[in-house]
Enzyme design. Structure first.
Site, short mmCIF file in Angstrom:
data_model
loop_
_atom_site.label_atom_id
_atom_site.label_comp_id
_atom_site.label_asym_id
_atom_site.label_seq_id
_atom_site.Cartn_x
_atom_site.Cartn_y
_atom_site.Cartn_z
N TYR A 119 0.83 -1.21 0.00
CA TYR A 119 0.00 0.00 0.00
C TYR A 119 0.86 1.26 0.00
CZ TYR A 119 -3.88 -3.12 1.27
OH TYR A 119 -4.80 -4.13 1.29
N LYS A 144 3.71 -15.44 2.50
CA LYS A 144 3.58 -16.21 1.26
C LYS A 144 5.00 -16.52 0.79
CE LYS A 144 1.02 -17.77 -2.18
NZ LYS A 144 0.26 -19.02 -2.02
N ASP A 169 -2.75 -18.08 2.13
CA ASP A 169 -3.94 -18.72 1.55
C ASP A 169 -4.48 -19.79 2.49
OD1 ASP A 169 -1.48 -19.83 0.97
OD2 ASP A 169 -1.97 -20.48 -1.05
N ASP A 183 -4.94 -6.72 6.18
CA ASP A 183 -6.15 -6.00 5.80
C ASP A 183 -7.25 -7.01 5.46
OD1 ASP A 183 -7.91 -4.06 5.00
OD2 ASP A 183 -6.87 -3.55 3.14
N ASP A 209 -10.57 -8.39 8.07
CA ASP A 209 -11.99 -8.24 7.69
C ASP A 209 -12.69 -9.60 7.72
OD1 ASP A 209 -11.94 -5.55 7.45
OD2 ASP A 209 -12.69 -5.48 5.40
#
Ligand code: NAD
Length: 359
Positions: free
Chosen positions: A142, A191, A223, A247, A251
């Site tokens: 980001y 990852k 994942d 992020d 959620d």
């Protein structure tokens, strides 16, 4: 103890929910012999109306100089048409940057009394969901370079995901310290089978592990983690991860717990001065009606006591009081179910106070 708390009531339901948290803090101060001094800070739409700026310098200074900041929520329709740089949410971004908070910590806890509100199967919920996601907040993709170019009539977009060792180390330490204050289990999510930044992440976490021998560190690919959060959330205690993964996972984690009105959060940096706020927005649709759920804000105040003021007993006291009120069947409208007693925002605050007890 004597602590100075900067209080941002903000917009919409912000003032109503913050009021309840302050009432709870005042009672905690009485019970445990502390003094909490509050300094009002204007931020968001109300600051635009008053000062023409969503976070005037003087207001930011009050926050940075405090022992911690308690925030309700900011924003609303009224300010949607103001220029981007002057929007209420800009105040929040400037506050985070100004306070240097690089770690966002969000608990995913299912209250057994609200288990029906979870979209997960009953047998999964019954095993218990109570973990916290520590998310890196001011680095990674980001904040990397974003470019869009065009070659031979085709557009190409690139977003850079970069982390330095020191950026990983500082968030890793928050992960280990948080685990130390809970069940001493830390899961580092990355990852590393594909990304160099994740391989560096993993190696730094393992280097740090030697300094925290009392904490058990495990690794999980992002994942798999997304699957495990819905398949077997009871396995987690503290998850530490980079900005974008955090992020998305946070959620997902908030969804499985049921109501947005119940979830607190903290953001921390290099000092113990943190920013504490519920995860929801200013809910303009119910503002001023005394029906908002103040529990996310009350629990944010509890996190402030636990993580910034080192007052674990006082934090437990608040969380136990919330649990006792839910046990007795009191609910705000957003978490109402059959057979329960509906109460408003300030009544919920009063009920929580009535259950605060020093053990
Ligand atoms: P929201 O979280 O404010 O509301 C979403 C829905 O949840 C609404 O129906 C609302 O009534 C309900 N809700 C939220 N909190 C509740 C509570 N405590 N009790 C009962 N019900 C609750 O999200 P939104 O409607 O997308 O955004 C409204 C405003 O808030 C926007 O201006 C947005 O930019 C801002 N916002 C601010 C923050 C923040 O201050 N940190 C975060 C998110 C959104």
């Amino acid at each position: 103890m004597n602590k100075n708390i900067a209080v941002i009531r903000g917009d919409g339901i912000g003032p109503e929910i913050v009021e309840q948290a302050l009432k709870v803090l005042d009672k905690i101060a009485d019970l445990y012999g502390h003094t909490f001094n509050y300094t009002d800070v204007d931020m968001g739409g109300c600051a635009i109306d008053k000062w023409g700026n969503p976070l005037p310098e003087e207001m930011l200074k009050r926050c940075v100089e405090s022992d911690s900041v308690l925030l309700g929520a900011v924003g609303g329709e009224k300010w949607n048409s103001v220029p981007g740089d002057m929007r209420p949410e800009k105040g929040l971004l400037r506050l985070r940057a100004g306070m240097g908070v690089y770690s966002n910590n969000r608990p995913a806890k299912i209250w057994k009394q609200l288990a029906d509100a979870s979209p997960l199967k009953k047998e999964i919920v019954e095993k218990g969901i109570d973990f916290i996601i520590v998310r890196e907040l001011i680095g990674g993709i980001y904040f990397g370079e974003h470019t869009t170019t065009e070659e031979s009539g085709e557009k190409k977009a690139v977003d850079v995901l970069a982390y330095t060792e020191s950026e990983i180390e500082r968030i890793g330490r928050i992960g280990f310290e948080t685990a130390r204050k809970r069940s001493k289990k830390l899961c580092s999510v990355e990852k590393s089978n594909v990304l160099d930044s994740s391989r560096l992440w993993k190696s730094v976490m393992h280097r740090l592990a030697a300094e925290y021998p009392d904490v058990t560190l495990s690794d999980m690919l992002v994942d798999n983690c997304a699957m495990q959060i819905v398949k077997n959330p009871a396995q987690f205690d503290v998850i530490v991860t980079e900005n974008m993964f955090g992020d998305i996972l946070s959620d997902e984690a908030s969804m499985i717990t049921g109501s947005i009105g119940m979830i607190p959060s903290s953001s921390l940096g290099a000092t113990s001065c943190g920013l504490y706020e519920p995860i929801h927005g200013s809910a303009p649709d119910i503002a001023g009606m005394d029906i908002a759920n103040p529990i996310g804000t009350v629990l944010s105040a509890a996190m402030m006591l636990r993580y910034s003021f080192d007052m674990p007993e006082e934090a437990d006291c608040i969380e136990n009081a919330v649990s006792a009120v839910l046990d007795e069947g009191f609910r705000t409208a957003d978490i109402m179910s059959d057979g329960c007693k509906k109460v408003g925002c300030s009544e919920m605050g009063d009920l929580i106070i009535s259950k605060l007890e020093r053990k």
